[in-house]
Design a protein around this motif. Structure first.
Motif: not given
Length: 417
Positions: A272-278, A394-398
């Motif tokens: 979910l933090t990589d549009a290409n992978r998704l 993505p940088d808000e994920l802890t």
């Protein structure tokens, strides 16, 4: 992992207490342990090399193995580095109480991970035979059933937290079916497993709760056998006694849920933090196994593996290890060891030599089941929730780390309701 000043840069190498006991070592527990484990592993590596003296809960000394090669040496040599905690010097000399929160993770039990040699082979054979048997009995069907059931609870809202609403419980619900447990036990067991892994004051209480539920399960299956893992252990030709049955049920339940739950959350985070992978997964151009492989290298579900005990005085990573010393294996640290991965940005696709499944005689025997759960869980989710996207940057994920693992706290998403 509280960093405290060492007793000078020339502190002698040897037994962890030689570095100052509780006054000069890094703690792998406590409030500050949750913040930056990767940074702390890096600092320990710079200060001590591939093996570092640390403190576990109760300020119990241990060696943290940071180097990839050193981890492999420990894992591959059970005669030098035993899994039998009855030789643990701090335990034998009374410095570790039976009520210590370390006991659920390090204490000796009549299970295959607490023993080496022929006793280990006998007990592990019973586990692996029955894991192979249940792996062919509809694991993916069970995952699909419970995944859809969990998604049904939030798919109308247009938003969810894929940790608390999905990955935190799905593997345990599948395990209830595999073990022959009531589905209603799933959430209680998942919560208790998380607290055992976290450590602290509640670890023993929740370990006892798990043992009680599994003890009742074993008694029921003696009277009402079925085509499940529990019945398989009871009927196996290795002729496990009551304690061995109960402790192997506990072992498989805790390790399978904790590792698969963490791995599923990390795989979903990466997707979910990589549009290409998704888009690659949704379109079928990307195989989920490639994403799982990357997570196994960079954020393995178990960051630190407990534990090994030195069977004799020896040298490891430039340190003198004494007979009876405890070693804990830094799987995350070993996987990012600059000696073998000078550039962690380079693709590891196709390279399965990571430490995430441990190694040697005690390597995880349930890898195929975990892989099936992850692949099916991700596939069902992506096809049930059109327009799935991360609801925060993505940088808000802890994450919150304990001694043994670093768990993703939340994974908030949005989708078309």
């Amino acid at each position: 992992m509280t960093d405290q000043p060492l007793n000078g840069p020339d502190a002698p190498r040897g037994c962890p207490v030689a570095h100052g006991g509780g006054d000069g070592l890094t703690r792998l527990y406590g409030p500050e342990a949750a913040t930056d484990p990767i940074g702390i592993y890096s600092r320990l590596r710079k200060q001590h090399g591939p093996v570092a003296p640390v403190l576990l809960e109760g300020d119990i000394p241990a060696w943290l193995v940071l180097g990839y090669r050193e981890n492999r040496r420990v894992l591959d040599n059970p005669r030098q580095f035993s899994r039998d905690s009855r030789i643990w010097r701090d335990w034998k000399e009374g410095r570790v109480e039976s009520t210590s929160p370390l006991i659920p993770m390090l204490g000796w039990r009549p299970d295959c991970v607490s023993q080496d040699g022929e006793p280990h082979r006998r007990l592990r054979g019973a586990v692996t035979d029955n894991l192979q048997a249940v792996s062919g009995r509809g694991i993916r069907r069970h995952v699909t059933h419970f995944a859809n059931k969990l998604i049904d609870a939030f798919d109308g809202a247009g938003s969810a937290d894929l940790v608390s609403d999905y990955s935190e419980y799905l593997p345990m619900l599948v395990l209830t079916r595999v073990f022959g447990l009531a589905e209603s036990e799933g959430r209680r067991l998942a919560e208790s497993t998380a607290l055992v892994m976290k450590g602290g004051a509640e670890a023993l209480v929740h370990n006892d709760r798990i043992m009680q539920i599994l003890g009742e399960l074993a008694e029921r299956k003696r009277v009402e056998p079925g085509s499940d893992f529990t019945t398989g252990l009871l009927e196996h030709h290795a002729d496990l006694d009551d304690d061995e049955i109960l402790n192997h049920l506990r072992l498989v339940l805790i390790t399978a849920h904790a590792t698969t739950s963490n791995l599923l959350a990390r795989v979903l985070q990466l997707v979910l933090t990589d549009a290409n992978r998704l888009s690659g997964l949704v379109s079928g151009q990307l195989n989920i196994s490639a994403v799982v492989e990357e997570v196994m290298w960079n954020t393995p579900p178990l960051a630190v593996l407990p534990g090994r005990f030195a069977a004799a005085d020896l040298e490891l990573g430039g340190h003198r290890i004494q007979e009876g010393d405890l070693l804990v294996l830094g799987l995350t640290a070993g996987n990012v060891d600059p000696e073998i991965r000078p550039d962690v940005g380079i693709s590891v696709h196709g390279n399965q030599s990571h430490l995430a499944f441990s190694g040697g005689p005690h390597e995880c025997p349930g890898q195929n089941i975990g892989q099936a759960i992850i692949e099916t869980a991700v596939d069902v989710l992506l096809h049930r929730l059109p327009g799935l996207r991360l609801a925060v940057s993505p940088d808000e994920l802890t994450s919150t780390a304990s001694t043994w693992e670093a768990k993703l706290n939340q994974l908030p998403v949005e989708f078309a309701a």
